[in-house]
Design a protein around this motif. Structure first.
Motif, mmCIF file in Angstrom:
data_model
loop_
_atom_site.group_PDB
_atom_site.id
_atom_site.type_symbol
_atom_site.label_atom_id
_atom_site.label_comp_id
_atom_site.label_asym_id
_atom_site.label_seq_id
_atom_site.Cartn_x
_atom_site.Cartn_y
_atom_site.Cartn_z
ATOM 1 N N ALA B 31 6.822 68.710 19.488
ATOM 2 C CA ALA B 31 5.963 68.866 20.665
ATOM 3 C C ALA B 31 4.518 69.094 20.231
ATOM 4 O O ALA B 31 3.595 68.467 20.759
ATOM 5 N N VAL B 32 4.309 69.977 19.254
ATOM 6 C CA VAL B 32 2.956 70.266 18.787
ATOM 7 C C VAL B 32 2.375 69.066 18.037
ATOM 8 O O VAL B 32 1.192 68.757 18.156
ATOM 9 N N ALA B 33 3.216 68.394 17.275
ATOM 10 C CA ALA B 33 2.735 67.238 16.515
ATOM 11 C C ALA B 33 2.519 66.024 17.415
ATOM 12 O O ALA B 33 1.930 65.030 16.993
ATOM 13 N N GLY B 34 3.018 66.084 18.632
ATOM 14 C CA GLY B 34 2.828 64.986 19.562
ATOM 15 C C GLY B 34 3.712 63.793 19.267
ATOM 16 O O GLY B 34 3.300 62.639 19.384
ATOM 17 N N THR B 35 4.963 64.066 18.903
ATOM 18 C CA THR B 35 5.903 62.968 18.678
ATOM 19 C C THR B 35 7.285 63.406 19.154
ATOM 20 O O THR B 35 7.376 64.310 19.976
ATOM 21 N N THR B 36 8.308 62.743 18.691
ATOM 22 C CA THR B 36 9.654 63.050 19.187
ATOM 23 C C THR B 36 10.596 63.358 18.029
ATOM 24 O O THR B 36 10.294 63.091 16.866
ATOM 25 N N LYS B 37 11.738 63.917 18.385
ATOM 26 C CA LYS B 37 12.724 64.278 17.369
ATOM 27 C C LYS B 37 13.229 63.064 16.602
ATOM 28 O O LYS B 37 13.468 63.131 15.397
ATOM 29 N N MET B 38 13.396 61.970 17.311
ATOM 30 C CA MET B 38 13.896 60.758 16.646
ATOM 31 C C MET B 38 13.008 60.367 15.469
ATOM 32 O O MET B 38 13.495 60.017 14.396
ATOM 33 N N THR B 39 11.705 60.429 15.712
ATOM 34 C CA THR B 39 10.758 60.086 14.647
ATOM 35 C C THR B 39 10.846 61.078 13.492
ATOM 36 O O THR B 39 10.870 60.693 12.323
ATOM 37 N N LEU B 40 10.906 62.355 13.841
ATOM 38 C CA LEU B 40 11.010 63.374 12.787
ATOM 39 C C LEU B 40 12.243 63.140 11.920
ATOM 40 O O LEU B 40 12.152 63.158 10.687
ATOM 41 N N TYR B 41 13.367 62.870 12.584
ATOM 42 C CA TYR B 41 14.601 62.726 11.811
ATOM 43 C C TYR B 41 14.687 61.381 11.084
ATOM 44 O O TYR B 41 15.590 61.166 10.293
#
Lengths: 187, 187
Positions: B31-41
């Motif tokens: 949320a803070v980075a301005g992206t989604t969990k899918m991208t993180l994972y």
DNA sequence: ACCACTCTATACCGCTCTGTATATATCTAT
DNA sequence: ATAGATATATACAGAGCGGTATAGAGTGGT
């Protein structure tokens, strides 16, 4: 005081040290202590309350132990501060030593407005003041400065010991402390 | 290297420092980075993987910064180790300083078999060896001993700074370091 | 014998956590 | 223009968390 309350307190102390505070659930604490959540929540209103009591008790135990040692082994103020790190070494190298609560707690709760962080900070300050009192009784001029330096060595050594059990870091902290004390003493 | 990956890494670094590692959820990070969990994972297989990368990057940034400073400001080995705590002070008192990752991480993951704890321990050791190299290049006989003592001062000062921002502890660590270095130097 | 009190046992609530599934959108290279 | 990789949006699963509700078991004092 209730024996169960004591048991919960001691169990929580151990688990917080060995597994971390946030990683230790209330269910785990009561399971290991051999009781139930209802009993825990009758003695401690919240988990945070339990944590604060654990921290207080741990620090009291340490401070009382240290003070007794210093007072029974020597009466001369100049000797007391010189023996400080001997007893710290004894404490830290004891097999039952698992770490200092306030150091770990301040790392797990880094927000300065968090009550747990604030208690940790207060305990660190109080220990520093205790050393400062030893220093000024030994007639050291910059007692606060020396106390701060010795507390840095102490916390650094504890940190090192928490990272690698049996690292022997405390031995070198002791040597450094001796040098710092000698340097700050009137000759 | 992906810009988003970098963004996630930096955001996680900040949040881990200011809120704690276990207390920072993956949802908060994205949320803070301005992206989604899918991208993180897609970039980091697990949260643990992300933590390990955050720790590695943080330590690399610190070590590289310090090494550059030491090499650009002086070439004489004897000067380098004397300037060590000047630069450490500069680093620690910088407004962007939020703590040392490996110190907080080792407290949050106290189990010595935990990969995060092991990496923290390794980084602590490597920094100590870096100081030892400085010391031996400066012709100090017990280079390892002095390096250990200086690292204790360093970790203690960082600990103090993490507990109370702007405590000024590092100033006294610097004085103590000077005394220890002088004491260990051949005259 | 009965009351008051503490502790146990167990089930539950609402929330948050890590990690995944699915379907859609955006962009670049050829 | 189209294919392929990359990012988004959203919903969900499964587990663990702190904390509570409820009902019963054990125990001491009178």
């Amino acid at each position: 005081m209730s024996a169960l309350r004591e048991k919960i307190l001691n169990t929580a102390t151990d688990l917080f040290q060995t597994r971390g505070i946030n990683s230790t659930g209330v269910d785990t604490i009561v399971a290991v202590a051999g009781t139930t959540k209802m009993t825990l929540y009758k003695h401690f209103h919240t988990k945070e309350g339990l944590i604060l009591e654990v921290l207080n008790k741990s620090q009291q135990d340490f401070q009382n132990w240290l003070d007794d040692k210093l007072n029974s082994n020597s009466k001369a103020p100049a000797d007391k501060i010189k023996q400080l790190f001997d007893f710290i070494e004894e404490w830290v190298t004891s097999p039952s030593f698992l770490g200092m609560g306030f150091i770990k707690a301040s790392a797990e709760f880094p927000n300065e407005e968090n009550p747990i962080h604030q208690l940790s900070s207060k305990q660190s300050l109080e220990f520093r003041q205790y050393i400062s009192k030893l220093a000024s009784e030994a007639n050291i001029k910059d007692a606060d400065g020396l106390a701060l330096q010795l507390s840095l060595l102490f916390e650094g050594a504890v940190q090192a010991e928490q990272m690698n059990r049996g690292s022997g870091a405390i031995k070198y902290a002791k040597k450094a402390a001796k040098l710092l004390i000698d340097g700050a003493t009137h000759h």
